[in-house]
Write a protein that holds these residues in place. Structure first.
Motif, mmCIF file in Angstrom:
data_model
loop_
_atom_site.group_PDB
_atom_site.id
_atom_site.type_symbol
_atom_site.label_atom_id
_atom_site.label_comp_id
_atom_site.label_asym_id
_atom_site.label_seq_id
_atom_site.Cartn_x
_atom_site.Cartn_y
_atom_site.Cartn_z
ATOM 1 N N VAL A 24 -4.826 1.748 6.020
ATOM 2 C CA VAL A 24 -4.369 0.664 6.868
ATOM 3 C C VAL A 24 -5.777 -0.052 7.590
ATOM 4 N N ASP A 25 -6.367 1.019 8.023
ATOM 5 C CA ASP A 25 -7.531 0.152 8.494
ATOM 6 C C ASP A 25 -8.732 -0.269 7.518
ATOM 7 N N ALA A 26 -8.725 0.128 6.378
ATOM 8 C CA ALA A 26 -9.448 -0.441 5.382
ATOM 9 C C ALA A 26 -8.937 -1.768 4.918
ATOM 10 N N ILE A 27 -7.802 -2.098 4.909
ATOM 11 C CA ILE A 27 -7.132 -3.236 4.706
ATOM 12 C C ILE A 27 -7.201 -4.137 5.802
ATOM 13 N N HIS A 28 -7.047 -3.836 6.988
ATOM 14 C CA HIS A 28 -7.281 -4.527 7.949
ATOM 15 C C HIS A 28 -8.659 -4.924 8.107
ATOM 16 N N GLU A 29 -9.854 -4.163 7.716
ATOM 17 C CA GLU A 29 -10.934 -4.467 7.443
ATOM 18 C C GLU A 29 -11.318 -5.402 6.703
ATOM 19 N N LYS A 30 -10.524 -5.578 5.468
ATOM 20 C CA LYS A 30 -10.770 -6.415 4.364
ATOM 21 C C LYS A 30 -10.357 -7.803 4.755
ATOM 22 N N TYR A 31 -9.077 -7.934 5.147
ATOM 23 C CA TYR A 31 -8.535 -9.205 5.422
ATOM 24 C C TYR A 31 -8.531 -9.650 6.651
ATOM 25 N N GLY A 32 -8.805 -8.800 7.806
ATOM 26 C CA GLY A 32 -8.731 -9.298 9.052
ATOM 27 C C GLY A 32 -7.544 -8.883 9.850
ATOM 28 N N MET A 77 -2.905 -10.230 10.192
ATOM 29 C CA MET A 77 -1.526 -9.355 9.362
ATOM 30 C C MET A 77 -1.084 -8.605 10.325
ATOM 31 N N PHE A 78 0.292 -8.369 10.022
ATOM 32 C CA PHE A 78 1.345 -7.417 10.866
ATOM 33 C C PHE A 78 1.742 -6.563 9.777
ATOM 34 N N ASP A 79 2.088 -5.316 10.490
ATOM 35 C CA ASP A 79 3.012 -4.387 9.448
ATOM 36 C C ASP A 79 4.500 -4.842 9.402
ATOM 37 N N TYR A 136 0.828 -1.225 -0.136
ATOM 38 C CA TYR A 136 0.033 0.142 -0.042
ATOM 39 C C TYR A 136 0.793 1.159 0.080
ATOM 40 N N HIS A 137 0.158 2.314 -0.457
ATOM 41 C CA HIS A 137 1.078 3.633 -0.276
ATOM 42 C C HIS A 137 -0.163 4.692 0.013
ATOM 43 N N ALA A 138 0.213 5.724 0.877
ATOM 44 C CA ALA A 138 -0.662 6.577 1.196
ATOM 45 C C ALA A 138 -0.068 7.969 1.902
ATOM 46 N N LYS A 139 -0.667 9.069 1.819
ATOM 47 C CA LYS A 139 -0.120 10.258 2.128
ATOM 48 C C LYS A 139 -0.308 10.144 3.775
#
Length: 163
Positions: A74-82, A86-88, A63-66
């Motif tokens: 990151v919250d949207a990705i966590h919501e999508k995959y659980g 996952m971890f950073d 991912y990339h974001a300002k």
């Protein structure tokens, strides 16, 4: 002292003269430059993903974001995959997150990985793990820095040559 800060309703003489001279000498008008804030940092990151249904699969999400949108992304990705899965793994400030994302996707697609959207999946029986993934992305980030440095140095060399 001349006030150089204008509001939207103020008249800018320099812009007006510039536009008239461009029309007079048939010079193309200036392209509209987006108003970018150089103090907002862009980040590139990789999340390691564990698929509970198939734990032998090795997945990573890029991912990339300002900076202001980083938590939302990151919250949207966590919501999508659980969030538990996952971890950073890697996060760094970059000059252009989209360019680094494309170079990472291109590198791994050349290695015959499955790349769909932001998801990277290593082929079965791959030797890649999280440490090798971080090392590879760090090397790609270094190459991106090297490209930018070379570009700036070539422009500097040309400007010094024709002074």
């Amino acid at each position: 002292m001349i006030n150089t800060r204008f509001t939207e309703g103020d008249y800018d003489l320099d812009e007006e003269i510039d536009s008239h001279l461009r029309r007079l000498f048939y010079i193309k008008p200036k392209a509209a430059t987006p108003k970018l804030n150089p103090y907002i940092v862009e980040f590139f990151g990789v999340l390691s993903l564990t698929d509970l249904r198939a734990p032998q699969r090795k997945l990573w999400v890029i991912y990339h974001a300002k900076q202001p949108d980083l938590d939302k992304t990151v919250d949207a990705i966590h919501e999508k995959y659980g969030k538990k899965n996952m971890f950073d793994l890697y996060r760094t400030p970059v000059f252009s997150g989209a360019a680094l994302r494309e170079s990472v996707r291109k590198h791994f697609s050349n290695l015959k990985w499955f790349t769909t959207g932001n998801l990277l999946e290593s082929p079965p029986k791959s030797h890649f793990n999280d440490e090798k993934m971080v090392k590879t992305i760090t090397d790609l980030h270094y190459l991106e820095h090297q490209r930018l440095y070379n570009y700036v140095m070539v422009k500097n060399m040309w400007s010094m040559r024709y002074r």
